[in-house]
Design a protein around this motif. Structure first.
Motif: not given
Lengths: 401, 401
Positions: A247, A249-250, B218-223, A183-184, B266, B225, A252
């Motif tokens: 920011a 790093t992910v 998918t960055p963490m802040h947009l998840r 989505p960036y 995710v 989950d 799951t």
């Protein structure tokens, strides 16, 4: 004849017709399926019409060859079991258009390519894994898909097309255009991404073994509940990661299997997946240490046994600095201020190519960040802008090489 | 002839031979199976030999009738799909032994019973549910087991034995002996438990719906989950429960289904079970409120939708005060200081019987707290002590009634 955006879009739509399925612009074109092989035969025809030499290797990777010492541009034309019309197809048709425009213009030679099985029906990035020497052909041949078919049997379906493996040395570098799959670019309104690194991936299975028991007669203080152990592990790990991650790093936990998974039974065992991705191998290693320490601590505190599976790894791949600069210069010329540098959180063939030649990648936006789904899409204006930037970068990099 | 512990143990071992299976003293004798029906025919024969009147009702509940106004003693002789030799069989053979000893001694009349399908092949406590009027026969007949067979078809296998339903009024009360199925009696060294209450159960399904996405891009802040939402819910709920629960309260998340449950995705959805048990209906209701509030709070904070299924309930059942006192007096006489009052965390037929007549329950220890498993067991000395205490209580309660 110079770059022809309409011809590029038309070819992209024709390629979509091979395996068109599902809703909207959906495509079902897995590696070695009838649709995939038919699409590759059609591509080989388009390559020939452009005055380039079509060449299949033993895996089914299809090259459109210009002269010696050419720049290679492309991606993959196989799809996920349920995929969209762009994904790798976009980069393949962009490579075709740039190669034929270069041929027509008598410019520095550009070859194009469609790698086989990037979507990993039989492995990870099977076609480029084998061609770049990461995976031996004999080993690859024994790999099976989820239905039990072997790669050896499936590539035999294209045996009539197969030539030899090409030497890497005939190419001076590799460029790949791809949808972002995230989505960036849409979120920031910066419509082009110059990829700095393709992140590394670590993947492991962890099992907590507690004690299965009656959910009515087992008091809370005597339980060794595997689900509770997983929940504590997750909470604690998120907290320990805070000082280590960036920011970008992910991580799951995407797969969880409880046993016996019944509402009246205290779960005795849980097996789950732990996956983490980052462009820095050192950070990946620090995270691995934290994961293992946290699992051991939870194990000691909650009366469960922690079984840690092997850590599967794909190394981070930095894109070539000169190729990044070439893409950045072209983006700034055609879309001033409307591009950004960014890592790729998804794997791409460029990660393999970077091990044998200079490589660069360009991203265009994904509407809603959606990919690996029938409703994946990108505005055609963004596709054309991406094509033009990639073409300009290719011309400058092909000249310099 | 008075109470005969050896005859009791011998009959218990014979009953085990119907469906003997698995390891150790394991038994496979599900309701309406060939082994179950054969065991009930054998029990009817033993009842007849004792000079009592065997009587099957339409469900297959088997009574051994003494005169009018008798005390009823028993349990159930069906087993779990993989069960142990004691569970309900212990209480059935104890009832048989006490009833025939009372008959021989010319004492106050004691009848015995083996209820059908206490283990819930077709429901919860099917045989006593129907007999006590909690579940209508017509509705029960439509219930199916996991293989799709209906109760109507299965009870037809015993139709040649079936008589009418008996009126509750011919019994003055109900006593049931059972293994504890938990670790308390063994842990405390107090070998007998006089049950105060059979706890109520609440059960619901909760679904958190987030957004399925690529685990790399998918960055963490947009998840959004769903697994992370579940983990936060669990942690937060444990903390909120702290001020409400007692040491006897239990709660369990035993079933978890993630979607799509793949390590590289995710999780977009999780459906899980939430079960809680307590002897106090007010506390069960307060816990329900906390569960619903916590799910809504997590939903608001984590961008997921919470779907709360219906709350299924089984009400707590208090054991009759006079029956508790009778069991306690007998335990104190035969095992002074070696017994305790305790709730039952598992469901039993006595919970249903308590709605139509005074009821009491006695527990003997389970080795290792193990039940619903082939390796369920209890020392024979503990079984005999339980029999003697139950017999003494039955004689006093039958006289007083």
């Amino acid at each position: 004849m110079t770059l022809d955006p309409q011809r590029f879009l038309d070819d992209l739509h024709v390629l979509r017709s091979f395996g068109a399925s599902g809703v909207g612009k959906g495509v079902v074109r897995q590696a070695y399926s009838d649709a995939d092989i038919a699409a590759r035969r059609w591509l080989a025809g388009r390559i020939e019409e452009a005055g380039l030499e079509p060449h299949f290797d033993p895996l089914g990777n299809l090259f459109g060859l210009a002269g010696e010492n050419s720049l290679l541009v492309g991606s993959h034309s196989d799809s996920q079991p349920e995929g969209g019309w762009l994904d790798g197809a976009l980069g393949v048709v962009a490579g075709l258009e740039i190669a034929r425009a270069a041929k027509d213009a008598g410019g520095p030679p550009v070859s194009c390519v469609s790698f086989q099985d990037e979507e990993g029906r039989f492995g990870v990035l099977t076609g480029s894994d084998v061609w770049t020497g990461k995976l031996a052909l004999e080993k690859a041949d024994g790999l099976t898909d989820t239905a039990g078919s072997t790669l050896a049997d499936m590539r035999a379906r294209m045996a009539d097309l197969a030539g030899d493996f090409l030497p890497h040395g005939r190419f001076t570098g590799f460029l790949e255009m791809h949808i972002e799959q995230g989505p960036y670019l849409e979120e920031t309104g910066l419509g082009l991404g110059v990829v700095t690194d393709i992140v590394g991936i670590r993947d492991m299975r962890i099992t907590f073994e507690g004690r299965q028991n009656h959910a009515g007669t087992t008091p809370m203080h005597l339980r060794r509940d595997a689900f509770q152990a997983l929940s504590v592990f997750n909470t604690e790990l998120n907290s320990r990661f805070a000082g280590v991650v960036t920011a970008a790093t992910v991580w799951t936990i995407g797969h969880v299997a409880l046993h016996p998974n019944a509402s009246s039974v205290v779960p005795g065992r849980v097996e789950f997946s732990m996956q983490w991705r980052d462009a820095d191998a050192g950070r990946l290693a620090r995270m691995e240490t934290l994961i293992k320490e946290t699992a051991q601590d939870v194990s000691a505190d909650h009366g469960v046994t922690a079984l840690l599976g092997p850590v599967m790894g794909i190394e981070p791949a930095a894109m070539d600095a000169r190729f990044q600069a070439g893409l950045a210069a072209a983006a700034e010329e055609l879309a001033p201020g409307k591009w950004q540098k960014m890592p790729s959180g998804a794997l791409h063939d460029a990660a393999n190519l970077a091990t044998v030649m200079p490589a660069g990648m360009l991203f265009v936006p994904s509407i809603g960040g959606i990919s690996h789904a029938f409703d994946e899409d990108t505005d055609e204006a963004d596709l054309v802008l991406g094509l033009q930037v990639l073409d300009r970068a290719a011309r400058s990099l092909a000249v310099l090489t």
